[in-house]
Design a protein around this motif. Structure first.
Motif, PDB file in Angstrom:
ATOM      1  N   ALA A   1       0.834  -1.200   0.000  1.00  0.00           N
ATOM      2  CA  ALA A   1       0.000   0.000   0.000  1.00  0.00           C
ATOM      3  C   ALA A   1       0.869   1.251   0.000  1.00  0.00           C
ATOM      4  O   ALA A   1       1.727   1.410   0.869  1.00  0.00           O
ATOM      5  CB  ALA A   1      -0.921   0.001   1.211  1.00  0.00           C
ATOM      6  N   PRO A   2       0.661   2.169  -0.968  1.00  0.00           N
ATOM      7  CA  PRO A   2       1.435   3.413  -0.988  1.00  0.00           C
ATOM      8  C   PRO A   2       0.924   4.404   0.044  1.00  0.00           C
ATOM      9  O   PRO A   2      -0.246   4.364   0.445  1.00  0.00           O
ATOM     10  CB  PRO A   2       1.211   3.937  -2.410  1.00  0.00           C
ATOM     11  CG  PRO A   2      -0.131   3.403  -2.788  1.00  0.00           C
ATOM     12  CD  PRO A   2      -0.245   2.059  -2.124  1.00  0.00           C
ATOM     13  N   VAL A   3       1.798   5.286   0.479  1.00  0.00           N
ATOM     14  CA  VAL A   3       1.435   6.337   1.421  1.00  0.00           C
ATOM     15  C   VAL A   3       2.000   7.658   0.907  1.00  0.00           C
ATOM     16  O   VAL A   3       2.824   7.700  -0.012  1.00  0.00           O
ATOM     17  CB  VAL A   3       1.979   6.065   2.840  1.00  0.00           C
ATOM     18  CG1 VAL A   3       1.504   4.715   3.358  1.00  0.00           C
ATOM     19  CG2 VAL A   3       3.496   6.156   2.865  1.00  0.00           C
ATOM     20  N   CYS A   4       1.543   8.743   1.515  1.00  0.00           N
ATOM     21  CA  CYS A   4       2.104  10.067   1.248  1.00  0.00           C
ATOM     22  C   CYS A   4       2.390  10.718   2.590  1.00  0.00           C
ATOM     23  O   CYS A   4       1.508  10.821   3.448  1.00  0.00           O
ATOM     24  CB  CYS A   4       1.126  10.915   0.439  1.00  0.00           C
ATOM     25  SG  CYS A   4       1.709  12.605   0.138  1.00  0.00           S
ATOM     26  N   VAL A   5       3.635  11.137   2.792  1.00  0.00           N
ATOM     27  CA  VAL A   5       4.042  11.810   4.015  1.00  0.00           C
ATOM     28  C   VAL A   5       4.325  13.263   3.686  1.00  0.00           C
ATOM     29  O   VAL A   5       5.064  13.563   2.739  1.00  0.00           O
ATOM     30  CB  VAL A   5       5.297  11.154   4.627  1.00  0.00           C
ATOM     31  CG1 VAL A   5       5.780  11.956   5.841  1.00  0.00           C
ATOM     32  CG2 VAL A   5       5.007   9.719   5.023  1.00  0.00           C
ATOM     33  N   THR A   6       3.731  14.188   4.445  1.00  0.00           N
ATOM     34  CA  THR A   6       3.946  15.613   4.195  1.00  0.00           C
ATOM     35  C   THR A   6       4.524  16.286   5.435  1.00  0.00           C
ATOM     36  O   THR A   6       4.196  15.935   6.566  1.00  0.00           O
ATOM     37  CB  THR A   6       2.636  16.327   3.810  1.00  0.00           C
ATOM     38  OG1 THR A   6       1.715  16.257   4.912  1.00  0.00           O
ATOM     39  CG2 THR A   6       2.008  15.686   2.597  1.00  0.00           C
TER      40      THR A   6
END
Length: 228
Positions: free
Chosen positions: A86-91
């Motif tokens: 599962a891909p994630v996005c960290v900001t």
């Protein structure tokens, strides 16, 4: 470690479909130094992940090496167990001030922001887990790892540490005054400029349960009133 894309210098972030700047391109950066600066300036990130089919954005602390972003991920680890790829996005975002223009349409924010994409992995190797937690702790409070008690095996077993390679990232930075200084609104006679936002560490607040005679360590007292 994921290898840098071919023909891309190590000091440049590779441009991908996810990191291509489509809006406000003049604020975008593909400089690895800019990414490092944004990550170094903060310690709190927001992790975007899908859990049980529902998108969630979770605040958590992080620490970074030259190649890897480490962060706590108890919620995300549930998703990784169900969907290992599962891909994630960290900001990570820093607000530096409000841009107050002559017209509401031209108002904005001066900021520094980084987005890191990828498929994180759950750190299971004991040595890497310990090193990653040290990196995270030292990033948040330098000197604290050597001062406080280290995690026990039981505590490590109950800790979810995630690692995300810094190979698919995007940076945007906005600085400077409003953009309407040379337009028709400049004739309105209204004030325009920047309302800066500054953050700093305050005075230490001792735990009421502290025994008499226990003073704060130097690595913490030295941070009082320093900017973040």
């Amino acid at each position: 470690m994921t290898e840098q894309a071919p023909n891309v210098p190590p000091d440049v972030l590779a441009e991908t479909e996810r990191t291509r700047h489509r809006r406000l391109r003049e604020q975008g950066s593909h400089s690895r130094a800019d990414l490092d600066a944004v990550l170094q300036a903060g310690f709190l990130c927001h992790l975007g992940v899908v859990v049980d089919g529902t998108p969630m954005v979770v605040p958590t602390v992080y620490g970074a090496t030259a190649e890897t972003l480490y962060f706590h991920g108890s919620v995300a680890s549930r998703s990784l167990v169900a969907s290992p790829q599962a891909p994630v996005c960290v900001t990570v975002t820093h607000v530096d001030g409000l841009v107050l223009a002559r017209s509401v349409f031209e108002h904005g924010v001066n900021y520094r922001s980084a987005m890191v994409y990828g498929v994180p992995r759950l750190v299971t190797d004991p040595e890497e887990q310990l090193a990653g937690l040290r990196r995270l702790t030292e990033h948040v409070a330098p000197g604290q790892w050597d001062y406080a008690r280290r995690p026990s095996r039981k505590e490590l077993a109950a800790t979810a540490l995630l690692a995300l390679e810094l190979t698919d990232a995007s940076v945007k930075i906005r600085t400077g005054p409003p953009d309407d200084g040379d337009g028709p609104d400049a004739e309105l006679g209204l004030w325009a400029g920047i309302l800066p936002l500054r953050q700093h560490w305050g005075a230490l607040e001792p735990d009421p349960a502290l025994a008499d005679g226990i003073g704060a360590p130097a690595h913490l007292t030295g941070r009082e009133h320093r900017p973040l």
